[in-house]
Write a protein that holds these residues in place. Sequence first.
Motif, PDB file in Angstrom:
ATOM      1  N   GLY A  85      -7.888   7.218  48.566  1.00  0.00           N
ATOM      2  CA  GLY A  85      -8.388   6.685  47.300  1.00  0.00           C
ATOM      3  C   GLY A  85      -9.584   5.760  47.459  1.00  0.00           C
ATOM      4  O   GLY A  85     -10.080   5.508  48.549  1.00  0.00           O
ATOM      5  N   ASP A  86     -10.009   5.240  46.343  1.00  0.00           N
ATOM      6  CA  ASP A  86     -11.126   4.308  46.243  1.00  0.00           C
ATOM      7  C   ASP A  86     -10.607   2.914  46.595  1.00  0.00           C
ATOM      8  O   ASP A  86      -9.861   2.307  45.824  1.00  0.00           O
ATOM      9  CB  ASP A  86     -11.681   4.360  44.818  1.00  0.00           C
ATOM     10  N   LYS A  87     -10.990   2.396  47.750  1.00  0.00           N
ATOM     11  CA  LYS A  87     -10.473   1.104  48.230  1.00  0.00           C
ATOM     12  C   LYS A  87     -10.782  -0.047  47.265  1.00  0.00           C
ATOM     13  O   LYS A  87      -9.975  -0.949  47.088  1.00  0.00           O
ATOM     14  CB  LYS A  87     -11.014   0.804  49.622  1.00  0.00           C
ATOM     15  N   ILE A  96     -12.664  12.193  45.565  1.00  0.00           N
ATOM     16  CA  ILE A  96     -12.155  12.327  46.924  1.00  0.00           C
ATOM     17  C   ILE A  96     -12.799  13.524  47.627  1.00  0.00           C
ATOM     18  O   ILE A  96     -13.200  13.429  48.793  1.00  0.00           O
ATOM     19  CB  ILE A  96     -10.613  12.450  46.916  1.00  0.00           C
ATOM     20  N   GLN A  97     -12.921  14.639  46.950  1.00  0.00           N
ATOM     21  CA  GLN A  97     -13.502  15.822  47.582  1.00  0.00           C
ATOM     22  C   GLN A  97     -15.002  15.662  47.835  1.00  0.00           C
ATOM     23  O   GLN A  97     -15.517  16.174  48.825  1.00  0.00           O
ATOM     24  CB  GLN A  97     -13.255  17.062  46.720  1.00  0.00           C
ATOM     25  N   LYS A  98     -15.699  14.967  46.957  1.00  0.00           N
ATOM     26  CA  LYS A  98     -17.152  14.812  47.080  1.00  0.00           C
ATOM     27  C   LYS A  98     -17.561  13.559  47.853  1.00  0.00           C
ATOM     28  O   LYS A  98     -18.706  13.434  48.273  1.00  0.00           O
ATOM     29  CB  LYS A  98     -17.813  14.782  45.691  1.00  0.00           C
ATOM     30  N   GLY A  99     -16.639  12.602  48.001  1.00  0.00           N
ATOM     31  CA  GLY A  99     -16.961  11.393  48.737  1.00  0.00           C
ATOM     32  C   GLY A  99     -17.787  10.383  47.960  1.00  0.00           C
ATOM     33  O   GLY A  99     -18.629   9.697  48.524  1.00  0.00           O
ATOM     34  N   SER A 126     -15.136  11.622  52.085  1.00  0.00           N
ATOM     35  CA  SER A 126     -14.923  12.980  51.588  1.00  0.00           C
ATOM     36  C   SER A 126     -13.786  13.647  52.363  1.00  0.00           C
ATOM     37  O   SER A 126     -13.716  13.559  53.588  1.00  0.00           O
ATOM     38  CB  SER A 126     -16.212  13.789  51.752  1.00  0.00           C
ATOM     39  N   ILE A 127     -12.884  14.289  51.638  1.00  0.00           N
ATOM     40  CA  ILE A 127     -11.744  14.994  52.235  1.00  0.00           C
ATOM     41  C   ILE A 127     -11.829  16.455  51.818  1.00  0.00           C
ATOM     42  O   ILE A 127     -12.020  16.749  50.634  1.00  0.00           O
ATOM     43  CB  ILE A 127     -10.393  14.411  51.736  1.00  0.00           C
ATOM     44  N   LEU A 128     -11.667  17.356  52.764  1.00  0.00           N
ATOM     45  CA  LEU A 128     -11.663  18.782  52.444  1.00  0.00           C
ATOM     46  C   LEU A 128     -10.488  19.110  51.531  1.00  0.00           C
ATOM     47  O   LEU A 128      -9.389  18.558  51.710  1.00  0.00           O
ATOM     48  CB  LEU A 128     -11.569  19.615  53.719  1.00  0.00           C
ATOM     49  N   PRO A 129     -10.694  20.012  50.573  1.00  0.00           N
ATOM     50  CA  PRO A 129      -9.611  20.353  49.634  1.00  0.00           C
ATOM     51  C   PRO A 129      -8.307  20.774  50.309  1.00  0.00           C
ATOM     52  O   PRO A 129      -7.228  20.434  49.843  1.00  0.00           O
ATOM     53  CB  PRO A 129     -10.199  21.499  48.814  1.00  0.00           C
TER      54      PRO A 129
END
Length: 166
Positions: free
Chosen positions: A42-44, A79-82, A88-91
């Motif tokens: 998540g967004d820290k 999350i996917q796009k960073g 960024s995390i791969l789907p």
Amino acid sequence: MPDLNKIYLYRMTHIENIPYILQHGITHINSKNATPDYIAIGDKRLISRRHQIIIPNGRILGDYIPFYFGVCMPMLYVIQKGFNGVTSILPENIVYCITSVQQIVNHNLDFVYTDGHAVEKFSTFFGLEDSNDIEKNIDISAIRSKYWKDDSDLDKKRRKEAEFLV
């Protein structure tokens, strides 16, 4: 009266967290079962902000584990796009832990839910006593909508991000 077994709740996590979750349950940073090896996705800054917000029941928002009512949420995109400083995390590395409102009620867990993103001042909080009105209190159409940007409805994104907090 809604069928609370059919109102599903979704918690995003990194796939590498699943073995720990299966053994210890879903935790947060202040949980007695928290692990330093947990892979946060998540967004820290947002997570930190949640620990500063006192919700109407007098508790701290950050003490709750947030679930969404839908799967295609703005946070998944971030999350996917960073974006917003989020790695960024791969789907294929993002999975959902799924439960239902009824399961939370059956396990007598403390919860509240919102009609929009919980950090937004416009969002309203509801509790167990409001469970039978959950379908009236949240905007299912916005939650299920593929797109959240709508120039004719500037509040759609907030409503899409309604949360169920356990």
